[in-house]
Motif scaffolding. Structure first.
Motif, PDB file in Angstrom:
ATOM      1  N   ARG A  56       0.818  -1.211   0.000  1.00 30.06           N
ATOM      2  CA  ARG A  56       0.000   0.000   0.000  1.00 30.06           C
ATOM      3  C   ARG A  56       0.850   1.259   0.000  1.00 30.06           C
ATOM      4  N   SER A  57       1.974   1.196   0.691  1.00 30.01           N
ATOM      5  CA  SER A  57       2.764   2.407   0.896  1.00 30.01           C
ATOM      6  C   SER A  57       4.064   2.451   0.105  1.00 30.01           C
ATOM      7  N   THR A  58       4.516   1.310  -0.408  1.00 30.13           N
ATOM      8  CA  THR A  58       5.829   1.256  -1.050  1.00 30.13           C
ATOM      9  C   THR A  58       5.751   0.423  -2.316  1.00 30.13           C
ATOM     10  N   SER A  59       6.340   0.923  -3.377  1.00 34.33           N
ATOM     11  CA  SER A  59       6.422   0.138  -4.606  1.00 34.33           C
ATOM     12  C   SER A  59       7.425  -0.989  -4.424  1.00 34.33           C
ATOM     13  N   LEU A  60       7.326  -2.003  -5.276  1.00 30.54           N
ATOM     14  CA  LEU A  60       8.266  -3.120  -5.203  1.00 30.54           C
ATOM     15  C   LEU A  60       9.692  -2.634  -5.397  1.00 30.54           C
ATOM     16  N   ARG A  61       9.890  -1.735  -6.324  1.00 37.65           N
ATOM     17  CA  ARG A  61      11.237  -1.232  -6.604  1.00 37.65           C
ATOM     18  C   ARG A  61      11.824  -0.526  -5.392  1.00 37.65           C
ATOM     19  N   ASP A  62      11.073   0.390  -4.789  1.00 40.03           N
ATOM     20  CA  ASP A  62      11.586   1.141  -3.643  1.00 40.03           C
ATOM     21  C   ASP A  62      11.820   0.229  -2.450  1.00 40.03           C
ATOM     22  N   LEU A  72      23.274   3.389  -4.835  1.00 42.81           N
ATOM     23  CA  LEU A  72      23.772   2.236  -5.574  1.00 42.81           C
ATOM     24  C   LEU A  72      22.729   1.131  -5.658  1.00 42.81           C
ATOM     25  N   ALA A  73      21.919   0.975  -4.612  1.00 38.54           N
ATOM     26  CA  ALA A  73      20.853  -0.032  -4.654  1.00 38.54           C
ATOM     27  C   ALA A  73      19.875   0.273  -5.781  1.00 38.54           C
ATOM     28  N   GLY A  74      19.463   1.527  -5.886  1.00 40.06           N
ATOM     29  CA  GLY A  74      18.554   1.916  -6.958  1.00 40.06           C
ATOM     30  C   GLY A  74      19.170   1.715  -8.330  1.00 40.06           C
ATOM     31  N   ALA A  75      20.453   1.986  -8.444  1.00 38.66           N
ATOM     32  CA  ALA A  75      21.125   1.811  -9.730  1.00 38.66           C
ATOM     33  C   ALA A  75      21.131   0.347 -10.144  1.00 38.66           C
TER      34      ALA A  75
END
Length: 673
Positions: A125-131, A155-158
């Protein structure tokens, strides 16, 4: 980027290879875990799974296989999306370990790194899978460094955005029941390659409420057979008197299972020992421990139903695990650890930890969250008391040499004044830090993912100085004003003024000076922080050690800033001896009073010390050597390490321990909360 991927792959491999060895997966051989194509209605059209051209309707893929074939089966799915369904304890976790290790075993530099994510911690509900995956990678692998190619991204996001991570999403069924459909919708909003595990009923309910997982093939784990048990259990036991496989402790049980399958006792055993989890527990209890006879499992007076037998295995597993020494070594030092914990006390402590996780509705046992299920009022009182105690004792001790050297009032005056000032200042500061903790303690304080580096400062580090400086100034100025008012309004009327406070001018200089000093301390620390190294955050103890070092460094900065300022100021006006003495006293008070109080109320490590290293052991809920106990539980196969957190080896074991703890909570010397 390539170097970060290489380090991550090595770290993930070491982590799960160690866990597989602890579970004795290959000792003496793996259990025969089979899977087959799941029932129709749970997976997408084969045309979508196979990425077929428009107008074609291909047939199904041959997806049946064994544990050792899981990587080949996954690679045969063109969509690279596979769901594995299985009942509780059916081997889903072992399958994910094997999948990760086999993928890493033949990985090329351009292949993504398979990383296991426990889905029970995801709130769609509050967070996308990616985030959410990015947050988990930062927490468990320290990937907080900035991406030089894209400002604002770490770096995690990259790694996630460039497809360098292959998500292994374990435990779809552990997502809150009302959110599983929404989670499936979020997964369908992406085309990310993945492997997902779940219990069949929960996944089927989510599919019925929303849709199938787009492009995903689905397989289901089969039960173990009598032949699987006959192959495995004798080889996992001590040889019999004849030295062969037919004289082991399991021989009578296996014979009964083969010749009298309709008896109630054999039916119970055959029903329970259909999953690798129960077989592993039966092995621990009856094969690994001497003097135990598995024939008792056939006793229908003790175990009327299969559920009674299952509860027996769950109840006997933990005491048995603590009747034998651990055999693994500390991965950090390589040294063998031979701690011996009382099995009854260990069972009680594990029960408290399991109940703690149940209240938080999570599978992740994080050291920084251990005190959060205590009443908020209890936490505020404990943190405020310890912060006040540290400041009060330091102030009392620091005043003694000052009044003895710089005044002619004598030892009795110095002692009485030190005690009174220490008590009053401790109460004021303890109240202030307690209120700070009450304000910021609505959730667990996250541990710092930074370490201290003196050189190589970057622009983003300089940008953190001003916000921290402002916070310190805003907090420190009113605290300094309160201390001045205490001295003027209480200490002086009691006849305990020592004449060293500088009068009105001293007060006017002290209040803003203290505020500026606290702001400078926080700003300097922010200036020197850099993201932790990937390998330093992979174990809970490593993250804890990094946070402890950060607090110690904080204390040193407090001592240097206030010690130097007081020493120089007093040295100019009153001579070098008075300056040195004042600098020494202010350095000690700042480090062990303000610095330690700041650590206790504002940092994850300080709150861990206050609540988990002092209060919880003092009330009998956990052992004093808590981290050693948790690491030891991992070696015994009760817990496992998953990045920066611990987890029980299975949800069934966790739930059993939590229920047992709640049933005996009335016998505790202190209330559960």
């Amino acid at each position: 980027m390539r170097e970060a991927v290489r380090k991550l792959a090595a770290t993930v491999h070491d982590q799960w290879d160690r866990e597989e060895r602890r579970r004795k997966v290959h000792d003496p051989m793996p259990l025969t875990v089979r899977f087959r194509l799941a029932d129709a209605g749970l997976f997408d059209h084969w045309a979508n799974i196979l990425r077929s051209a428009p107008g074609t309707d291909p047939g199904p893929l041959p997806l049946a296989g064994r544990l050792q074939h899981i990587v080949q089966v996954y690679r045969s799915v063109p969509s690279a999306r596979l769901v594995v369904l299985g009942a509780a304890g059916s081997g889903k976790t072992i399958l994910t370990l094997r999948f990760v290790l086999d993928r890493l075993g033949d990985r090329t530099p351009d292949d993504p790194v398979p990383v296991i994510f426990g889905l029970g911690a995801w709130d769609p509900r509050s967070t996308s899978l990616r985030d959410w995956m990015c947050d988990q990678l930062v927490r468990d692998y320290g990937l907080a460094a900035r991406d030089p190619d894209m400002p604002g991204r770490n770096l995690a996001g990259a790694l996630v955005d460039t497809g360098r991570i292959l998500p292994v999403l374990d435990g779809f069924d552990e997502i809150a029941s009302g959110l599983q459909g929404e989670a499936l919708d979020k997964l369908n909003a992406t085309t990310t390659p993945l492997l997902l595990t779940s219990r069949p009923a929960q996944y089927a309910q989510a599919v019925a409420a929303t849709d199938v997982l787009s492009g995903a093939a689905v397989v289901q784990l089969d039960d173990l057979t009598l032949g699987d048990l006959a192959d495995y259990l004798p080889r996992a036991s001590r040889p019999g008197l004849d030295g062969g496989l037919h004289g082991t402790v399991w021989a009578p049980v296996l014979a009964r299972l083969g010749t009298r399958p309709r008896d109630r006792g054999t039916h119970n055993v055959a029903t329970v020992l259909t999953t690798p989890l129960m077989v592993a527990m039966a092995r621990t209890i009856y094969s690994d421990a001497p003097g135990r006879d598995p024939s008792e499992l056939l006793d229908t007076t003790r175990f009327r139903t299969a559920d009674d037998l299952r509860k027996h295995l769950l109840a006997a597993f933990t005491p048995t695990a603590y009747h034998r020494p651990p055999t693994d070594s500390d991965p950090a030092t390589g040294r063998r650890r031979r701690r011996h914990w009382d099995p009854e006390r260990a069972h009680h402590w594990l029960g408290y930890l399991a109940a703690h996780l149940t209240r938080l509705d999570t599978a992740d046992l994080a050291w920084w969250q251990l005190g959060t299920t205590l009443r908020r009022s209890t936490r505020v009182l404990v943190v405020g008391f310890l912060a006040g105690l540290s400041f009060g004792v330091t102030t009392a001790v620091g005043n003694l040499p000052v009044d003895l050297v710089a005044t002619s009032h004598g030892a009795r005056f110095a002692l009485v004044r030190g005690l009174v000032v220490g008590l009053l200042h401790g109460l004021a500061v303890g109240f202030a830090f307690g209120m700070v903790y009450a304000f910021i303690s609505r959730g667990a304080t996250e541990p710092s993912r930074f370490r201290v580096r003196l050189f190589g400062r970057g622009r983003e580090r300089r940008a953190r100085f001003l916000p921290r400086f402002t916070v310190g100034l805003a907090f420190g100025t009113p605290i300094a004003l309160v201390l001045v008012l205490v001295d003027r309004g209480v200490v002086e009327p009691l006849g305990l003024a020592d004449g060293l406070d500088g009068g009105l001018l001293g007060a006017l200089m002290f209040v803003p000076g203290a505020g500026l000093g606290i702001g400078l301390v926080l700003g300097i620390v922010a200036w020197l922080e850099v993201p932790s190294d990937i390998r330093s955050a992979v174990r809970p103890a490593a993250l804890l050690n990094d946070n402890r070092k950060n607090v110690v460094f904080h204390m040193l900065v407090w001592a240097l800033v206030f010690g130097l300022a007081a020493g120089v100021a007093n040295g100019i006006t009153d001579g070098p001896l008075r300056g040195f003495l004042a600098g020494l006293v202010f350095a000690g008070e700042a480090a062990f009073g303000c610095g330690l109080g700041y650590g206790l109320s504002w940092t994850a490590w300080g709150q861990w010390v206050a609540l988990s290293r002092i209060w919880l052991p003092l009330t009998g809920r956990v052992p004093w050597a808590l981290i050693a106990f948790l690491n030891d539980a991992c070696e015994r196969g009760v817990l496992r390490q998953a990045g920066a957190v611990y987890q029980f080896r299975h949800a069934e074991l966790r739930d059993h321990l939590a229920q047992t703890f709640r049933e005996h909570a009335s016998q505790l010397p202190f209330p559960d909360r």
